[in-house]
Design an enzyme around this catalytic site. Structure first.
Site, PDB file in Angstrom:
ATOM      1  CB  ALA A  19      -0.931   0.000   1.211  1.00  0.00           C
ATOM      2  N   GLY A  20       2.161   1.142   0.084  1.00  0.00           N
ATOM      3  CA  GLY A  20       3.006   2.332   0.077  1.00  0.00           C
ATOM      4  C   GLY A  20       2.739   3.245   1.256  1.00  0.00           C
ATOM      5  CB  SER A  22       6.461   2.929   5.187  1.00  0.00           C
ATOM      6  OG  SER A  22       7.396   3.240   6.176  1.00  0.00           O
ATOM      7  CD  GLU A  26      14.435   6.142  -1.634  1.00  0.00           C
ATOM      8  OE1 GLU A  26      15.168   5.414  -2.322  1.00  0.00           O
ATOM      9  OE2 GLU A  26      14.567   7.378  -1.557  1.00  0.00           O
ATOM     10  CG  ASN A 110      10.466  -1.479  13.394  1.00  0.00           C
ATOM     11  OD1 ASN A 110      10.254  -2.039  12.328  1.00  0.00           O
ATOM     12  ND2 ASN A 110      11.459  -0.620  13.552  1.00  0.00           N
ATOM     13  CG  HIS A 137       1.104   1.667   8.680  1.00  0.00           C
ATOM     14  ND1 HIS A 137       1.738   2.831   8.318  1.00  0.00           N
ATOM     15  CD2 HIS A 137       2.009   0.673   8.463  1.00  0.00           C
ATOM     16  CE1 HIS A 137       2.963   2.550   7.895  1.00  0.00           C
ATOM     17  NE2 HIS A 137       3.156   1.247   7.981  1.00  0.00           N
ATOM     18  NE  ARG A 138       5.574  -0.867  11.895  1.00  0.00           N
ATOM     19  CZ  ARG A 138       6.630  -1.677  11.970  1.00  0.00           C
ATOM     20  NH1 ARG A 138       7.735  -1.374  11.307  1.00  0.00           N
ATOM     21  NH2 ARG A 138       6.594  -2.768  12.708  1.00  0.00           N
ATOM     22  CD  GLU A 174       9.776   4.179  14.078  1.00  0.00           C
ATOM     23  OE1 GLU A 174       9.712   3.270  13.239  1.00  0.00           O
ATOM     24  OE2 GLU A 174       8.812   4.929  14.343  1.00  0.00           O
ATOM     25  NE  ARG A 212      10.034   5.893   9.295  1.00  0.00           N
ATOM     26  CZ  ARG A 212       9.491   4.869   8.658  1.00  0.00           C
ATOM     27  NH1 ARG A 212       9.141   3.784   9.342  1.00  0.00           N
ATOM     28  NH2 ARG A 212       9.300   4.903   7.348  1.00  0.00           N
ATOM     29  CG  HIS A 248      13.838   1.757  11.154  1.00  0.00           C
ATOM     30  ND1 HIS A 248      12.884   0.927  10.603  1.00  0.00           N
ATOM     31  CD2 HIS A 248      13.157   2.632  11.929  1.00  0.00           C
ATOM     32  CE1 HIS A 248      11.682   1.291  11.018  1.00  0.00           C
ATOM     33  NE2 HIS A 248      11.829   2.320  11.818  1.00  0.00           N
ATOM     34  CB  CYS A 365      12.852  -5.661   8.957  1.00  0.00           C
ATOM     35  SG  CYS A 365      13.547  -4.121   8.349  1.00  0.00           S
TER      36      CYS A 365
END
EC number: 3.5.3.23
Length: 447
Positions: A19-20, A22, A26, A110, A137-138, A174, A212, A248, A365
């Site tokens: 959904a892009g 973040s 990239e 995270n 969303h996070r 984060e 962040r 990050h 991650c």
């Protein structure tokens, strides 16, 4: 005291989609609206977990969150039955549906920041949940993450799980993705390196993408985790690399024991930081990758540094990498030079994690590192520890419940919600977690 690093990997959720969401990540942005394969994503992650467990590295699993997350849609003013809420948000504001359906909890680097018992004033393992408030969303993750961690690390004599910091920009946190630990054997006291992107009153910050993590948050987490003040260093990430997509620190650096593997441009005032680490960490070794060999852009596109650096019993190390590194001639050439050089890294292990990578999440991650003594490891909920039985059970569970194709439009399907809840109900029993999800405590959230 003997201790081991246990990697707790996040299991990819049933609503994994592109959904892009973040900004600053990239890979997330450039794969927006592509069709995802949640089943394949989950199986790619499981294969990494099992392969590392089979190689002798202690491995465990952290389950996904409930998605779509209906309670937040109700907070945003969508009412009616769960099905009516889904229909309304899909018709009126589909971007909200995508946000509350994100499978981002899979990136458990995270989830929290960890302090092993060797580093803490009270001799307990501390875990502080990250608030992740830079992205809507996070920011939805913290409460369920806390419930999950308390169900996994449920011995209060040995573990302290702290709630997330207040949800304000000043305290953007984060988690372990901006935290490294350096030292000798895992059971010995180590030096904790907290990395931040911005602080109040400091104009050195990125201009294109958001920083962040704040220094204020890092300092608060160190206090909550009761880290011995003599074992803490705070360092700023280079704002220029944040503006190049290093959202990050684990996209530009990774540590293990005495080794820090990082890009030449990873940190602000890098030479000063490395000198400080050399003075305070016995046997410290920095492996700095020159920009002339690997550009920041190539590091971001291949996730060279979003790797896992793992110690074998003989002191040698294995670097766990995404397949994208092998497919990039320059990066792969550098890595083979690294193998031949005088350093502890003696093996490269490559995994296909394309489904996660396309959303901006590599091997590092997907895992939360927790250093545990043998006694502490026995106190962890044993049902989450990876072995043949759990691997087979989770694969069967994925086959039963996961779709092999998902688009943004599919998120409005009530059956995805119902099937997801049924799946998580079964999973929470399989992993002996109790009622960790809101729908289990609230009877499904209708009304």
């Amino acid at each position: 005291m003997n201790a081991w690093e246990v990697n707790f990997d996040g299991l990819v959720g049933l609503t994994h989609h592109y959904a892009g969401l973040s900004f600053g990540n990239e890979a997330s942005t450039c794969h927006r609206f592509q069709v995802s394969n949640p089943r394949q994503a989950a199986k790619q992650g499981l294969l990494k977990m099992k392969a590392l467990a089979d190689a002798g590295f202690p491995q465990a699993v952290i389950p996904p969150h409930e998605r779509p997350f209906i309670p937040v849609l109700r907070q945003l003013g969508f009412s009616g039955s769960d099905e009516q809420v889904l229909e309304k948000v899909a018709r009126q504001a589909p971007h909200w549906l995508s946000s509350v359906s994100s499978a981002s909890p899979m990136w458990v680097a995270n989830a929290a920041t960890i302090a092993p018992s060797a580093d803490t004033l009270d001799g307990k393992v501390h875990l502080t949940v990250a608030n992740l408030n830079n992205k809507f969303h996070r920011s939805l993750e913290a409460h369920v993450t806390e419930s999950l961690l308390k169900a996994i690390f449920n011995d209060k004599e040995k573990f302290s799980v702290h709630s997330a910091l207040p949800q304000v920009a000043l305290l953007g946190d984060e988690g372990a993705a901006n935290h490294n630990r350096l030292g000798g054997h895992y059971g010995e006291p180590g030096m904790q390196l907290f990395v931040y992107g911005r602080e109040e009153g400091n104009d050195t910050r990125p201009s294109r993408y958001p920083a962040r993590q704040t220094r204020e948050a890092s300092e608060a987490v160190a206090r909550l985790n009761q880290v011995n003040p003599q074992q803490v260093i705070f360092a700023q990430q280079n704002p220029d690399v944040i503006d190049q997509g290093v959202f990050h620190n684990d996209v530009i650096a990774v540590s293990n024991r005495q080794v820090l593997f990082c890009h030449q441009q990873a940190f602000a005032r890098q030479s000063q930081l490395l000198a400080n680490l050399r003075a305070r960490v016995n046997g410290f070794m920095a492996i700095e990758v020159p920009a002339t060999q690997v550009s920041v852009s190539d590091a971001v596109s291949t996730y060279l540094f979003n790797s896992q650096l793992l110690s074998r019993d003989d002191g040698s190390m294995m670097l766990v990498l995404p397949q994208e590194c092998r497919e990039h001639a320059g990066v792969w050439g550098y890595l083979n030079e690294l193998l031949a050089a005088d350093n502890p890294i003696s093996e490269l292990k490559v995994f296909d994690l394309r489904e996660s990578m396309a959303n901006g999440g590599g091997p590092a991650c997907l895992r939360l590192r927790v250093v545990l003594t043998e006694e502490e490891r026995r106190a962890v909920n044993p049902a989450v520890m990876m072995n043949d039985t759990l691997f087979n059970a989770l694969n069967d569970w994925v086959d039963r419940y996961y779709r092999d194709r998902l688009t943004a439009a599919d998120l409005a399907d009530p059956q995805l919600l119902r099937g997801g809840r049924e799946a998580l109900d079964i999973l929470s029993q399989l992993l002996n977690l109790g009622s960790v999800y809101p729908f289990q405590r609230e009877g499904g959230g209708n009304g």
